[in-house]
Design a protein around this motif. Structure first.
Motif, PDB file in Angstrom:
ATOM      1  N   LEU A 170       0.569  -0.602  -0.115  1.00 33.21           N
ATOM      2  CA  LEU A 170      -0.201   0.203  -0.265  1.00 33.21           C
ATOM      3  C   LEU A 170       1.013   1.342  -0.160  1.00 33.21           C
ATOM      4  O   LEU A 170       1.603   1.081   1.013  1.00 33.21           O
ATOM      5  N   LYS A 171       0.691   2.081  -0.582  1.00 33.38           N
ATOM      6  CA  LYS A 171       1.630   3.617  -0.907  1.00 33.38           C
ATOM      7  C   LYS A 171       0.758   4.574  -0.806  1.00 33.38           C
ATOM      8  O   LYS A 171      -0.249   5.274  -1.263  1.00 33.38           O
ATOM      9  N   LEU A 172       1.086   5.585  -0.331  1.00 33.48           N
ATOM     10  CA  LEU A 172       0.743   7.417  -0.632  1.00 33.48           C
ATOM     11  C   LEU A 172       1.479   7.788  -0.999  1.00 33.48           C
ATOM     12  O   LEU A 172       2.859   7.528  -1.168  1.00 33.48           O
ATOM     13  N   TRP A 173       1.279   8.890  -1.520  1.00 36.16           N
ATOM     14  CA  TRP A 173       1.376   9.634  -2.771  1.00 36.16           C
ATOM     15  C   TRP A 173       1.077  11.605  -2.495  1.00 36.16           C
ATOM     16  O   TRP A 173      -0.340  11.544  -1.651  1.00 36.16           O
ATOM     17  N   ASP A 174       1.474  12.162  -3.212  1.00 32.77           N
ATOM     18  CA  ASP A 174       1.575  13.513  -2.458  1.00 32.77           C
ATOM     19  C   ASP A 174       0.982  14.189  -4.373  1.00 32.77           C
ATOM     20  O   ASP A 174       1.883  13.922  -5.134  1.00 32.77           O
ATOM     21  N   VAL A 175      -0.467  14.336  -4.486  1.00 28.69           N
ATOM     22  CA  VAL A 175      -0.857  14.543  -5.230  1.00 28.69           C
ATOM     23  C   VAL A 175      -0.230  16.291  -6.164  1.00 28.69           C
ATOM     24  O   VAL A 175       0.139  15.737  -7.257  1.00 28.69           O
ATOM     25  N   SER A 176       0.692  16.914  -5.760  1.00 29.95           N
ATOM     26  CA  SER A 176       0.848  18.259  -6.173  1.00 29.95           C
ATOM     27  C   SER A 176       2.551  17.202  -6.269  1.00 29.95           C
ATOM     28  O   SER A 176       3.080  18.256  -7.611  1.00 29.95           O
ATOM     29  N   THR A 177       3.246  17.074  -6.081  1.00 27.91           N
ATOM     30  CA  THR A 177       4.523  16.442  -6.514  1.00 27.91           C
ATOM     31  C   THR A 177       4.391  15.259  -7.390  1.00 27.91           C
ATOM     32  O   THR A 177       5.546  15.173  -8.040  1.00 27.91           O
ATOM     33  N   GLY A 178       3.385  14.218  -6.725  1.00 29.14           N
ATOM     34  CA  GLY A 178       3.573  13.006  -7.411  1.00 29.14           C
ATOM     35  C   GLY A 178       4.650  11.459  -6.745  1.00 29.14           C
ATOM     36  O   GLY A 178       5.138  10.580  -7.650  1.00 29.14           O
ATOM     37  N   GLU A 231       5.711   9.689  -3.822  1.00 29.68           N
ATOM     38  CA  GLU A 231       5.223   8.104  -2.382  1.00 29.68           C
ATOM     39  C   GLU A 231       6.246   9.229  -1.698  1.00 29.68           C
ATOM     40  O   GLU A 231       7.145   9.264  -1.374  1.00 29.68           O
ATOM     41  N   THR A 232       4.659   9.169  -0.478  1.00 30.09           N
ATOM     42  CA  THR A 232       5.414   9.714   0.797  1.00 30.09           C
ATOM     43  C   THR A 232       5.016   8.393   1.827  1.00 30.09           C
ATOM     44  O   THR A 232       6.716   8.530   2.813  1.00 30.09           O
ATOM     45  N   LYS A 233       4.719   7.236   1.325  1.00 31.56           N
ATOM     46  CA  LYS A 233       4.965   6.284   2.591  1.00 31.56           C
ATOM     47  C   LYS A 233       4.230   5.217   2.078  1.00 31.56           C
ATOM     48  O   LYS A 233       3.593   4.865   0.443  1.00 31.56           O
ATOM     49  N   THR A 234       5.157   4.021   2.100  1.00 28.62           N
ATOM     50  CA  THR A 234       4.483   2.361   2.102  1.00 28.62           C
ATOM     51  C   THR A 234       4.180   1.732   2.613  1.00 28.62           C
ATOM     52  O   THR A 234       5.497   1.512   3.883  1.00 28.62           O
ATOM     53  N   MET A 235       3.580   0.964   2.833  1.00 29.04           N
ATOM     54  CA  MET A 235       2.721  -0.498   3.687  1.00 29.04           C
ATOM     55  C   MET A 235       2.814  -1.974   3.261  1.00 29.04           C
ATOM     56  O   MET A 235       2.178  -1.294   1.962  1.00 29.04           O
ATOM     57  N   TYR A 236       3.728  -2.608   3.979  1.00 27.59           N
ATOM     58  CA  TYR A 236       3.707  -3.733   2.953  1.00 27.59           C
ATOM     59  C   TYR A 236       2.750  -5.132   4.169  1.00 27.59           C
ATOM     60  O   TYR A 236       2.678  -5.260   4.948  1.00 27.59           O
ATOM     61  N   THR A 295       1.078   7.596  10.256  1.00 26.92           N
ATOM     62  CA  THR A 295       2.807   6.956  11.003  1.00 26.92           C
ATOM     63  C   THR A 295       2.640   6.165   9.846  1.00 26.92           C
ATOM     64  O   THR A 295       3.672   5.340   9.812  1.00 26.92           O
ATOM     65  N   GLY A 296       2.572   5.216   8.839  1.00 29.80           N
ATOM     66  CA  GLY A 296       2.443   4.099   7.796  1.00 29.80           C
ATOM     67  C   GLY A 296       2.193   3.313   8.366  1.00 29.80           C
ATOM     68  O   GLY A 296       3.322   2.388   7.897  1.00 29.80           O
ATOM     69  N   GLU A 297       2.010   2.684   9.637  1.00 29.35           N
ATOM     70  CA  GLU A 297       2.202   1.519  10.127  1.00 29.35           C
ATOM     71  C   GLU A 297       0.953   0.682   9.920  1.00 29.35           C
ATOM     72  O   GLU A 297      -0.218   1.472  10.148  1.00 29.35           O
ATOM     73  N   PHE A 298       0.488  -0.349  10.339  1.00 26.00           N
ATOM     74  CA  PHE A 298      -0.114  -1.603  10.403  1.00 26.00           C
ATOM     75  C   PHE A 298      -1.019  -1.345  11.632  1.00 26.00           C
ATOM     76  O   PHE A 298       0.210  -1.231  12.771  1.00 26.00           O
ATOM     77  N   ALA A 299      -2.234  -1.668  11.714  1.00 28.97           N
ATOM     78  CA  ALA A 299      -2.830  -1.222  12.796  1.00 28.97           C
ATOM     79  C   ALA A 299      -3.074  -2.489  13.364  1.00 28.97           C
ATOM     80  O   ALA A 299      -3.128  -2.706  14.845  1.00 28.97           O
TER      81      ALA A 299
END
Length: 550
Positions: free
Chosen positions: A373-381, A383-388, A421-425
């Motif tokens: 799972l990845k999180l992205w910043d729309v303005s810059t494109g 990737e801000t966080k990666t969750m495995y 935090t980009g962590e598994f909950a």
């Protein structure tokens, strides 16, 4: 460093064993010292007593000789002298008897001492045997200690070599990081140039299409003398839902309002409404994303640029951007007012099945076959966080406040992720027995999510309590594809899902009661249902058709 620690521990153990053996040798060596000294004293005393006995025997023989002379000399008289001599003889005999008794007792003591000495010598021999074994063991330990010291020296040399190598790797890593930054800048520039190129191509195609339409209009006007009504634009359909606007209860659809061939000769994968419900977007195997007016079914624009099938589509909450996640491992953003590519997000290593905008439209979340799972910043494109994950992600949804992502997977598990935090909950299991195909939030209850599974069941799950609130099923409902997406009505009254027989089935969300199934309108399995604001409900089937309901 681990080898050095193990070596030092082994050295400490070896030294401890040597000290223990030396202490044990000292204790067993001096244990019988007092017994040996006592035996030596007894032997000395025994020798002295034997010397006394010999002396007494000599004196007794002398006295016996003298007594015999006296007897010869006294044959003629002298009784008094004889009696006195007789008494002296008796006293000498008594002394001899006492001396013999003393010698006998001393002999008994000597025998006992010799017995105890034999036992002591046996014990001493056993101790010497043990001591010899311990000495051999100590020699073996000394050999091991020597080997350990040699291994320690080798390990120290290896550590020094590895430390030098690590310093070199750090230097190379720093250089690579600098190169990576430079490559990232180049990648961004390349993405921008690629987007510009796609936009230029799209502009040329739009211009060509416009000229073609103008030509067709001129020809038609020449033939029939009247102009064709103007096609609605994207801008006319973009209506952003503002906070505080009124929202009325949803009406259960009963019949198709319009059937549209959304994508000719291609499978449809996904549908999504805008936040206001006035606009609808679809994605397909033909690598196109199409934007529709949800009120009258007119096509507003076609968004191009994907290299492979578009698996998931979404519209931003502010109504400015459209998103398409495709099998070419990329997510593309288009500006709705210009129909041009705004950015291309790359970073996944497998097909992307799920993607969407965060509630503030400033971020994007995505998940796919690569178990990430990845999180992205729309303005810059960027990737801000990666969750495995531990299983392929089939779909994902973000909570209305943007703090929690719920993902559903091929292993039939539901997983929760902290966006901050980009962590598994947490992981929720036992909701489904087969892969889960979709997840979406209940608009009327933000702590509930709706999941759809290949086990032909839907579940309303409370993500705070990690439990199933309602389980929805019906004998007529069968989930036909791995990307089948169900949804909840905007007012939270109904749950709807499409079946493998082309039917669209409705349940009451509050009770789980089956309501109805709309059959006979779709010709192939229904793969996606989307219910927008203002009672705009649409469903898409696998074989390129889409129905707007009333």
């Amino acid at each position: 460093c681990v080898a050095t620690t193990i070596t030092m521990a082994t050295l400490a153990v070896s030294r401890g064993c040597m000290a223990q053996l030396q202490r044990r040798n000292r204790e067993q060596r001096y244990q019988f010292q007092e017994l040996i000294e006592s035996r030596t004293a007894l032997l000395t005393e025994n020798g002295d007593l034997k010397a006394d006995i010999e002396r007494i025997k000599r004196e007794f023989s002398i006295q016996t000789f003298e007594l015999s002379q006296l007897r010869e000399s006294m044959k003629g008289g002298g009784c008094e002298k004889c009696a006195r001599m007789q008494e002296e003889l008796c006293a000498a005999v008594r002394d001899k008897v006492q001396a013999d008794q003393t010698v006998h007792s001393l002999n008994e003591k000597v025998k006992k001492a010799e017995t105890q000495l034999a036992k002591s010598e046996a014990n001493l021999a056993a101790c010497r045997s043990i001591s010899d074994g311990q000495a051999a063991e100590m020699l073996a330990l000394q050999d091991q200690l020597k080997q350990v010291e040699e291994a320690l020296a080798v390990a120290i040399q290896d550590c020094q070599a590895k430390a030098e190598e690590a310093d070199k790797v750090r230097a190379r890593n720093s250089a690579l990081q600098e190169d990576n930054k430079e490559l990232l800048k180049q990648l961004l520039a390349l993405k921008e140039s690629e987007a510009e190129r796609y936009n230029e191509i799209h502009s040329m195609m739009e211009e060509t299409d416009m000229k073609r339409r103008q030509l067709e209009l001129l020809q038609a006007s020449a033939r029939i003398g009247e102009a064709k009504p103007e096609t609605p634009s994207v801008a006319s359909a973009v209506t952003v839902k503002k906070e505080g606007c009124l929202s009325f209860g949803c009406t259960l659809p009963t019949a198709p309002k319009m059937t549209i061939v959304a994508h000719e000769r291609s499978e449809v994968h996904s549908l999504a409404h805008s936040s206001s419900g006035s606009m609808l977007v679809s994605g397909s195997d033909d690598r196109l994303v199409r934007v529709w007016d949800a009120r009258n079914g007119s096509r507003l624009s076609t968004l191009e640029g994907a290299v492979k099938a578009v698996m998931c589509v979404a519209l931003s909450g502010d109504g400015n951007l459209a998103l398409g996640a495709s099998g070419d491992l990329a997510i593309r953003l288009w500006t709705l007012r210009t129909s041009r590519i705004a950015n291309t997000l790359t970073g996944h290593t497998g097909k992307i099945y799920a993607a969407g905008f965060t509630p503030d439209s400033k971020g994007i979340y995505s998940g796919g076959y690569d178990r990430m799972l990845k999180l992205w910043d729309v303005s810059t494109g960027i990737e801000t966080k990666t969750m495995y994950c531990t299983s392929s992600c089939n779909d994902a949804a973000i909570s209305p406040e943007g703090m929690l992502i719920t993902s559903v997977h091929l292993d039939s598990s539901i997983r929760l992720w902290d966006v901050r935090t980009g962590e598994f909950a947490h992981e929720i299991t036992a909701m489904h027995t087969q892969p889960i195909t979709s997840v979406s939030h209940n608009p009327a209850n933000p702590v509930q999510v709706l999941t759809n599974g290949r086990d032909d069941q839907l579940c309303l799950v409370d993500v705070r309590k990690y439990e199933c609130v309602r389980r929805l099923k019906h004998p007529a409902y069968k989930n036909g594809v791995n990307w089948n997406r169900a949804c909840v009505s905007p007012d939270g009254q109904y749950v709807v899902a499409g079946g493998s027989d082309g039917s669209v089935t409705f349940w009451k969300a509050e009770t789980g009661e089956y309501v109805t199934s709309l059959k006979g309108h779709h010709k192939s399995p229904v793969v996606s249902c989307s219910w927008g604001e203002n009672d705009q409900f649409a469903s898409a089937e696998k074989e390129h058709r889409m129905i707007l309901w009333q």
